[in-house]
Structures are given as structure tokens and as C-alpha cells.
Write an enzyme that holds these catalytic residues in place. Structure first.
Site, PDB file in Angstrom:
ATOM      1  N   PRO A 197     -15.376 -10.889   3.572  1.00 43.97           N
ATOM      2  CA  PRO A 197     -14.322 -10.106   2.925  1.00 43.97           C
ATOM      3  C   PRO A 197     -14.408  -8.601   3.162  1.00 43.97           C
ATOM      4  O   PRO A 197     -13.389  -7.945   3.394  1.00 43.97           O
ATOM      5  CB  PRO A 197     -14.500 -10.453   1.441  1.00 43.97           C
ATOM      6  CG  PRO A 197     -15.085 -11.827   1.451  1.00 43.97           C
ATOM      7  CD  PRO A 197     -15.992 -11.861   2.644  1.00 43.97           C
ATOM      8  N   CYS A 671      36.168   2.790 -20.184  1.00 44.44           N
ATOM      9  CA  CYS A 671      35.203   2.865 -21.282  1.00 44.44           C
ATOM     10  C   CYS A 671      35.773   2.132 -22.493  1.00 44.44           C
ATOM     11  O   CYS A 671      36.842   2.484 -22.989  1.00 44.44           O
ATOM     12  CB  CYS A 671      34.903   4.315 -21.632  1.00 44.44           C
ATOM     13  SG  CYS A 671      33.691   4.491 -22.959  1.00 44.44           S
TER      14      CYS A 671
END
EC number: 1.3.1.2
Length: 1022
Positions: A197, A671
Site C-alpha cells: 500500500p 412570485c
């Protein structure tokens, strides 16, 4: 007596036998009978050892953390995606955990994998074997809640596994010059010793930096170091290691096998003489610590060290590790494992798979001092390993030249904390085999000699600088176990990562180059990252189709600046008007929705707001737009404006916005609260004539593109879109929020409630809850006005949902609620997700994928289900006696078949695009050919449900919904709780809709003619 139509027929009554009914009385059953009955339904193992399962030759996945797509999505949804996330601070490689879990929750599995692999080239390995309870999970803020922390390791494993199935190689950073044009320093010869690793990580990062002459020397015939040789297959399959090695090799890293330090003349000095200017040592600690009492004992006598035993198990169980298939160590009877670390528990669980009847894990200290992580210990406990604490091995007992037992002395901790061995307290344990797992060391004289000229410490390992990972020789670096800092795989990975930067720094210093004092390592890259997702609309080129809607995320210009810095392609200003129309908001005004049930925190399916337009002046916004365009010339800014039905006002404001250098305008005609009472917003947007005239006024006053923002709060949104088109609008935004009332409390007061009187008004509902409405609006407009540009908004919270709107006919996508749920950084997920979705369309081998979701394999708890039904001749549920039957059948098969696994296999590793990669424009409106009038639907092509009994978890949800909301077409077995679909199935798909397991139920073509049940004969003859 005539049959009553309002009563169920007898055959239906039998189907309804197990259907829930309102309870009218308390039931009575004897305790004895209930004890017996529970065994039939039990899914977890019995506590007695009589229930022990024979694990010989069974190397199937045993990890509790493994997740299916369903499990991963549910777990990712739970994550809070915290600010300054403690989980990230607790990860040795500093993974951006918040970001990769965000990507998983949005079904962007490549985006998650990229985030993982960018910081950890062994992200899949670490997702499987990381001791997360001691690392990231240990810092999870959800530890402070009842439901507990997130399964971070499982999510990490899931995302990287899905990416591995995509079969896409890693590439160099596209921003780097070609290898031939890289500076001379990047052709430096670099050697890494040991292909574990630490070295894989170090080599990967060096290759990403642009170094192209990297060689790893490995003494074994296989790659991967301890990941391959000592971590068992049931925890870490060999193909995972191979996948990560292949990603490294994609960048040009070379691996030379059977050539290790101290072998065939390989030394630090010889490498330098061969022209290697930098060497990285990642050989681990290859020799076992061996207690003196075991001197002279051999494996033939029944004694193994972990360094003997685990590699033998690996070679026999990890197909592909070696050219030939070797045999597992043949164990029997009692096995003693000595040690209390992760390796000891790996030995214990592996021993069971080699034929051991019983395994005793013996350690010198108590349970509170066990070094192994809880996950490892719990796995051994579940497999019925026995634990014996406070014992120190004293003498091996032999019989006929073989191990027959072990004599222990009791250990005790003194008041001052020291430990003593009390030889007066003796324990004898019979044993057929002993496995010693007392750690490892470096004591090979040949290796020690090969390390010359670096200095070694008193343990015989190199002296290493903990910050730079340099040894006493500046050209030699080290990491992993041999450096003395790492105790886990992920820490070894980080050692390699850390060393890569300092190796880079060292090499550049040799060539007189200075680099940043702050480490800046390249990210993971593959061909997906190169996909172009720019799109042109109305002559405007958008860097990507994702932008911020005119909403709370664009409350200020500074917020838009921050959004552009994160990668958003465009933004709308918060809607502003003339100074005479300035507003002041009330509070509270933005609240969570109730459409997702009782979910608290992020991930809300909707919000309701009663916020008005911007409280800032038009002058502020116009000056801000000019500043932003100067600093972000490639980003698109659309000014959102609003006036009442007054031509002079619209003309004045539109001209002012155009002069600010805005790329386009959005006319807010929609709106739904507050502004309509002022004659603005919704008051203008519900009348086609008003919309048409306002668009004409703005068209006359301006030369830049503009878009009318439409309200869904109308009878037919297409009429409004058509009016905007006729008025000269260049396109429309569909849609604004849906008018709604979110919640009333038990005392009848609303939320939000304003002031002492707790007053409220109808507000705008946003978020995923309105997505069906918005998709309907976008597709309807696109069908009615082909080619007319549409800016979609309404429930866009991912690349996947964004693609739905593109398919429905939108050109670009506006986002609000998703940012309210999270933050501006979601843009990275959206862009990567869209790139992946487009790229995968070019790979023929993945034609059966649904976006980034691979086909669902048969599974239980995320693990592939072996085809046991083929062994026993029928499908059985996974509980009680049926589970026992299945388990025993599988155990017998495994033992007889030497561990070969009967299950689905993954895809090939490399998939090359065979078709052109589509761009954004290619996918716009692709779904419209599938959308039309009901009369166009074919009622002769019927489907019906098909349940996969191997995936069914026997909840009966399909049965209940079919009974009380459908057609009573599902039988539910009272003993097995397996649902069976009858010919009465009409294909309504309710069962699939409520099934908790993805693809457990599928809709398949009906094989018999469909005859509707009319109730009574049609036009009966009297």
C-alpha cells in the site's frame, strides 16, 4: 341467494387471510409456544454454539459494512454533510468524506470515487479494511444522536466498487504538458521497493505529478504486499488489489516481480549506481516476532506464525494471486491463536475456513486492552471464536513430536500499571495447532545489509523523519510498517502520499526549482473529466448548464462571487425592482417542508418561503453585476427584474439592467406571495395578455436576451409560455414555486407564523416535491414550442435530476433548494455527475446501466446471493429453518467444491467508448418522443409483476398495497412469507413502488391475454 358485489369472493377472502386488520382485543399465547414460534421467524443467529455454521472453504464477504445501492443511498441520506467535518479530520489520508457522501446521495458514483481516489489511491481497499470506528466514524457528529454514526467505510467501498465496474482507466492530469514536453526533472529515475500500500500510494501520486520513470521492485511473485498475502479474501478480495494496481499502471508505473531488497544483488547502493536518484522503501516488516518457547517448531508439527499461515490461506483462496491454485492449510480440532491485534483475529477467522472445529484467541491483557478494532473482534465473536484474556504462553506441550497443547501463566496488572506473569497460576489448553500473531519485525541480515548506508534505529529499522519521510540519506525515503509510524493500511497509504510530495520537492531542488511550501497534489483523473458540458443558448455560451436561481443563495453579489469561485456556470441576481418598489421581509419566512415525513436536518424534500424580492436597491445590483462580469467574464450573469404592469417602469429597469453588462434578463412574472398584492409578480404572470405586453415592452427597450419566469399556478402554463414567445421573449424559465400552505400546528397556528398573532400567508413551495410539476411544465412547453429555450428550475438537486430536465427540453438548469440543503460546493458533484452520465452513454458494454447505477445483482444485505436454489431445487426465504437449510446447503457445497463461489461476476476492467460521447445539446428534448396523449398509449402491451424470491425480505408490503389499493393479485404464504403473483395482476406497479428492495420486483411482459374485470357483464341480454 344472489352474489353480493360489495363482498369479496371466497378465493379473494383466502388471499386476504394475512391482510392487516384493526385489532379489537388482546391475544393470549403461552410463553412456551412463543419461544418455539420465534425460532421460525428468527433472522439473527442463535446464541448457542449448536447453531455454529461450518465455514470451511467459505471465503464469501463477511463485512457488516458492505452495502447495496439501496443501503448506500439510505445511509448517504442520513449523513449531515457537516461543516468542517470531524470525520475528515480523523482520516489519515484526509478524505473529503462530506463531498463523496454527497455524491453518493445524488447517485453520482463516479464523483464519489474521484473524491476518494484523489486523496487515497487505495480507496477501495481502505473502504473494506479501514478500522473506521477508530478513525472517521469515531468523529462522526451523529454519534451524538440516537441513530448513531454513518457507515463511512461501507459507503467508500460501494462508490469505488461501482466505479471499478465502469472499467475506466486513470489518465494523467489533462492540464499537464505531454510527457515529451515535461521538464527534464520529471524524467528522474525513481525506485520503490515493495509493492504494498505505501509504495502503490507513493508511486500513484508521483505519476500524477508527471514523473514518468517510476519502477516498483517486489520480491514476491505477486503484487499488493500484505493486502494480498495477509488480509483474507473474505475481507479484501484479490481483484480489489488488482484494480488499484491497474490504476497505478495506467499512469506508466512499472512493476518488477521477484526482485526485492537483498535479493539478486539489489541494494540501495546498486540502485544508485544504476541511475536511480530517489529510492522509496516500503517493504513492511517481513519477519514474524517469535516467542522463544516456539523455537524449532515447524508447520509440520502444527505451529504457524501469522507470516506462515495467512499467506498460505491467501494463495489458496485468492484466485489470480498466483499462477497455480494451491491448497489451504489443513487444520482440524482445536486451534489456539496467540495475540490481540487485527492479524490475530484474521488468523482466527481464517482457521475456521481451513477446517478448525474450535478456535481460541488467547492474549496477555484484558478485553479493554485489545489492540484489534471492534469490527475485527466482533466478526470473530460472531463466528464463535472463544476469547481467553490474561494468559501468557509458557510452555508448548507436545505428543508424538506434534503440538498437543499449550501451558499458560496468568498475567496481572499491578497498581502502578505494570504487568507481571504469575507462574503459580497455570492454565493448560489442549490444541492441535498453534498460530502465533505476536507482531512482526525486520531481522533478515541480507535486507539489513542492503539498507546501507542509511542509519538504523535500535529496532533495526531505518531512522525516518516523521514529516518528510526521509531517512538519514536525503535521497532515500521510507513509509509503511518499516517507517514505524503506520499501524494500518490507510496510514501506510498516507505515508506514501506524504512521501510523494517530499520526493517531488527533493527532486525539484536538485534541478534548482522551488515549489509551493504547502503540499498540492494532483487529483484523480479519467476520461470522464474531459467531457465538455458547456452549452450555448440564445448565442450565450454557458461553461456548464448549472446556475443559481434568483433565490436566497443569491441574496448578495458576494455570494454569487463565491458561487462562481466554486464552479457554478451562471447565476441570476436576486430579483430587484425600482427604488419605489423596495420591500422589507418578515420573519420567520423560510421553513422546512413536510413532504418528506419526519426527516430533520439536510436532505429536505421541500421548503416553503414567504420571502419577497431583494431588499437591496437596483443600483446595488447593477454595480455588482458590472463587478462580477469584469472578474468572471466567462460566467453568465442574468439580472432578475420585477415591476408592476407599467411600461415605463419595465423600460427603465430593463435598460438599467442591460447597461450593467448583464448577459441576459429574467422577468419575474411569477412570485406567488406578497408581490401579487402590489400588482407585481403573480399578478402579471397569470394573464397571457399581460405577459405578452410586458415582453413586448422589454423587447423594445433592450437588445440582450431575456426570459420570462413562469408560474405553475395557472391552468395551462403553455398558454403563458406562448404569450411570452409571441411577445418577443428569447425563452422562458419554468417554473417558479408552487403556492402552498406547509403546516398547521396542533394548536391551529401556522408555521411560519408571524408576530404575536401568528399570522401567515400562502407561500412558495420549492424543492424535489415540485419536480413532477416542473418536469411537466418544461416538457409541455418544449412540445408546444420546439426549440424555444427553457431555463428549468424546480427540484434540480443532482446531475441525474438535471439530466431529466435536459431530456424534457430544458437548455440550462437553475438550482436553489439543493443549495439550501447543503452549500455551493455541490456544483462539483453536479458537473462531474453530468460528465459521467454523458460519457457512459458512449460505452456499449454498459448499455444495461441506468445512468451510473449498474444492474442490480441478486443480493441480501448488499452481498451477492449464491444460487442456493440450484443446490436445493427451490427458493427459500432467509429466516428460521429455511435460512438454516440454505446455510447448510451452501456450507456443504463450499466444502465439497473447495471454495469455488457460485455468484455473478463483475464487468471487465477496461471499457473503451465505441460511440461518440454526446454533448449537452445532443440530449436536450430526447424524452419528448416518449411523451404524448393518453390515447396514444397501447393497452395491448400489458405487463405484470415478477418477484425474485432470493432478494425478497418477506415484508409483505407488495401484498398489502395490492389488497387495499389494488387488485388482490398477490398470495402471501403464511409459513415462508414469500409473495406469489397471480394471473389477476393488472400490471399497475403499486407493488414495485412500495417494495423496499431495488429490483426485487420487476415488471415483465404479460404472457397471457389481459381481460379486464368489468364486475358485471357488458350489455347483458335480458
Amino acid at each position: 341467494m344472489a352474489t353480493m358485489l360489495s363482498k369479496e369472493l371466497q378465493d379473494i377472502e383466502s388471499i386476504l387471510a394475512l391482510n392487516p386488520r384493526v385489532k379489537s382485543h388482546a391475544n393470549v399465547h403461552s410463553t412456551a409456544s412463543k419461544k418455539n414460534e420465534k425460532k421460525h421467524w428468527k433472522r439473527n443467529p442463535e446464541r448457542s454454539c449448536d447453531s455454529c455454521v461450518n465455514l470451511e472453504n467459505n471465503f464469501d464477504d463477511i463485512k457488516h459494512t458492505t452495502l447495496s445501492e439501496r443501503g448506500a443511498l439510505r445511509e448517504a441520506l442520513r449523513c449531515l454533510k457537516c461543516a468542517d467535518a470531524p470525520c475528515q479530520k480523523s482520516c489519515p489520508t484526509n478524505l473529503d468524506i462530506k463531498s463523496f457522501i454527497t455524491s453518493i446521495s445524488n447517485k453520482n458514483y463516479y464523483g464519489a470515487a474521484k473524491a476518494i481516489l484523489s486523496d487515497n489511491p487505495l480507496g477501495l481497499t481502505c473502504g473494506m479494511v479501514c478500522p473506521t470506528s477508530d478513525l472517521c466514524v469515531g468523529g462522526c457528529n451523529l454519534y451524538a444522536s440516537e441513530e448513531g454514526p454513518i457507515n463511512i467505510g461501507g459507503l467508500q467501498q460501494f462508490a469505488t466498487e461501482v466505479f471499478s465496474k465502469m472499467g475506466i482507466p486513470q489518465i494523467r492530469n489533462p492540464e499537464l504538458p505531454t510527457a515529451d514536453n515535461m521538464p527534464k526533472s520529471f524524467h528522474t529515475r525513481i525506485a520503490l521497493i515493495g509493492c504494498g500500500p505505501a509504495s502503490i500510494s507513493c508511486a500513484s501520486f508521483l505519476a500524477r505529478l508527471g514523473y514518468d520513470n517510476i519502477t516498483i521492485f517486489e520480491k514476491q511473485k505477486y503484487i499488493g504486499g500484505l493486502s494480498t498475502s495477509e488480509i483474507p479474501q473474505f475481507r479484501l478480495p484479490y481483484e480489489v488489489v488488482q484494480f488499484e494496481i491497474d490504476l497505478m499502471k495506467d499512469l506508466g508505473v512499472k512493476v518488477v516481480l521477484e526482485k526485492g531488497l537483498g535479493q539478486n544483488g539489489l541494494t540501495l547502493t546498486s540502485l544508485k549506481e544504476e541511475g536511480y536518484q530517489v529510492v522509496y522503501i516500503g517493504i513492511g516488516l517481513p519477519q514474524a516476532n517469535r516467542d522463544k518457547i516456539f523455537e524449532g517448531l515447524t508447520t509440520e508439527q502444527g505451529f504457524y506464525t501469522s507470516k506462515d499461515f495467512l499467506p498460505l490461506v491467501a494463495k489458496a483462496s485468492k484466485i489470480g494471486m498466483c499462477n497455480c491454485r494451491s491448497q489451504l492449510p489443513k487444520l482440524h480440532g482445536n486451534v489456539i491463536v496467540l495475540g490481540a491485534g487485527d492479524t490475530a483475529f484474521d488468523c482466527a477467522t481464517s482457521a475456521l475456513r481451513c477446517g478448525a472445529r474450535r478456535v481460541f484467541v488467547v492474549f496477555r491483557k484484558g478485553f479493554t486492552n485489545i489492540r484489534a478494532v471492534p469490527e475485527e473482534m466482533e466478526a470473530a465473536k460472531e463466528e464463535k471464536c472463544e476469547f481467553l484474556p490474561f494468559l501468557s504462553p509458557h510452555e508448548v506441550i507436545k505428543k508424538n513430536g506434534r503440538v498437543s497443547g499449550l501451558r499458560f501463566c496468568r498475567t496481572e496488572q499491578q497498581d502502578d500499571g505494570t504487568w507481571i506473569v504469575d507462574e503459580e497460576q497455570i492454565v493448560h489448553l489442549k490444541a492441535d495447532f498453534i498460530i502465533s500473531a505476536f507482531g512482526s519485525m525486520l531481522n533478515d541480515p541480507a535486507v539489513t545489509k542492503a539498507l546501507d548506508p542509511i542509519k538504523l534505529n535500535r529496532w533495526g529499522t531505518p531512522e525516518v523523519n516523521s514529516e518528510t519521510m526521509q531517512t538519514t540519506e536525503p535521497w532515500v525515503f521510507a513509509g509503511g510498517d518499516i517507517a514505524g509510524f503506520a499501524n494500518t493500511t490507510v496510514e501506510s497509504v498516507n505515508d506514501g502520499k506524504q512521501a510523494s510530495w517530499h520526493i517531488h520537492k527533493y527532486i525539484q531542488s536538485l534541478h534548482g526549482n522551488t515549489i509551493s511550501a504547502t503540499p498540492r497534489l494532483p487529483l484523480f483523473h479519467c476520461s470522464i473529466d474531459t467531457v465538455d458540458i458547456s452549452v450555448e443558448m440564445c448565442g450565450i455560451k454557458f461553461p456548464n448548464p448549472f446556475g443559481l436561481a434568483s433565490a436566497p443563495p443569491t441574496t448578495s453579489a458576494a455570494m454569487i462571487r463565491r458561487a462562481f469561485e466554486q464552479g457554478w456556470g451562471f447565476a441570476l441576481t436576486k430579483t430587484f425592482g425600482l427604488d419605489k418598489d423596495l420591500v422589507t421581509n418578515v420573519s420567520p419566512r423560510i421553513v422546512r417542508g413536510t413532504t418528506s415525513g419526519h426527516i430533520f436536518g439536510p436532505g429536505q424534500g421541500s421548503f416553503l418561503n414567504i420571502e419577497l424580492i431583494s431588499e437591496k436597491t437596483a443600483a446595488y445590483w447593477c454595480k455588482s453585476v458590472a463587478e462580477l462580469k469584469a472578474d468572471f467574464p466567462k460566467n453568465i450573469i442574468i439580472a432578475s427584474i420585477m415591476c408592476s404592469y407599467n411600461q415605463a417602469d419595465w423600460t427603465e429597469l430593463a435598460k438599467m439592467a442591460q447597461e450593467s453588462q448583464a448577459d441576459a434578463l429574467e422577468l419575474n412574472l411569477s412570485c406567488p406571495h406578497g408581490m401579487g398584492e402590489r400588482g407585481m409578480g403573480l399578478a402579471c404572470g397569470q394573464d397571457p395578455e399581460l405577459v405578452r405586453n410586458i415582453c413586448r415592452w422589454v423587447r423594445k427597450a433592450t437588445s440582450i436576451p431575456f426570459f420570462a419566469k413562469l408560474t405553475p399556478n395557472v391552468t395551462n402554463i403553455v398558454d403563458i409560455a406562448t404569450a411570452a414567445y409571441e411577445g418577443g421573449a428569447d425563452g422562458v424559465t419554468a417554473t417558479n414555486t408552487v403556492s402552498g400552505l406547509m403546516a398547521l400546528k396542533a394548536d391551529a397556528t401556522p408555521w411560519p407564523g408571524i408576530g404575536r398573532g401568528a399570522r401567515t400567508t400562502y407561500g412558495g413551495v420549492s424543492g424535489n416535491a415540485i419536480r413532477p410539476i416542473a418536469l411537466r411544465a418544461v416538457s409541455a412547453i418544449a412540445r408546444a414550442l420546439p426549440g424555444f429555450p427553457i431555463l428549468a428550475t424546480g427540484g434540480i438537486d443532482s446531475a441525474e435530476s438535471g439530466l431529466q430536465f435536459l431530456h424534457a427540453g430544458a437548455s440550462v438548469l437553475q438550482v436553489c433548494s439543493a443549495v439550501q440543503n447543503q452549500d455551493f460546493t455541490v456544483i462539483e458533484d453536479y458537473c462531474l455527475g453530468l460528465k459521467a452520465l454523458l460519457y457512459l452513454k458512449s460505452i456499449e458494454e454498459l448499455h444495461d446501466w441506468d445512468g451510473q447505477s449498474p444492474p442490480t445483482i441478486r443480493h441480501q444485505k448488499g452481498k451477492p446471493v449464491p444460487h442456493v436454489s440450484e443446490l436445493i431445487g427451490k427458493s427459500l426465504p432467509s429466516f428460521g429453518p429455511y435460512l438454516q437449510t440454505k446455510t447448510q446447503a451452501l456450507a456443504k457445497y463450499k466444502k465439497d467444491a473447495s471454495g469455488d463461489v457460485i455468484m455473478d461476476t463483475g464487468a471487465a476492467r477496461v471499457n473503451i467508448p465505441k460511440k461518440p460521447i454526446p454533448n449537452v445539446k445532443d440530449v436536450i428534448a430526447r424524452a419528448l418522443k416518449h411523451i404524448g396523449a393518453y390515447q396514444e398509449l397501447d393497452n395491448t402491451e400489458q405487463v405484470q409483476a415478477l418477484v425474485d424470491p432470493e432478494m425478497c425480505i418477506n415484508c409483505g408490503k407488495c401484498y398489502m398495497t395490492c389488497n387495499d389499493s389494488g387488485y388482490q393479485a398477490i398470495k402471501f404464504d403464511p409459513e415462508t412469507h414469500l409473495p406469489v403473483i397471480t394471473d389477476s395482476c393488472t400490471g399497475c406497479t403499486l407493488c414495485l413502488s412500495v417494495c423496499p428492495i431495488i429490483d426485487c420486483i420487476k415488471m415483465v411482459s404479460r404472457t397471457t391475454p389481459y381481460e379486464p374485470k368489468r364486475g358485471l357483464p357488458v350489455n347483458p341480454v335480458c
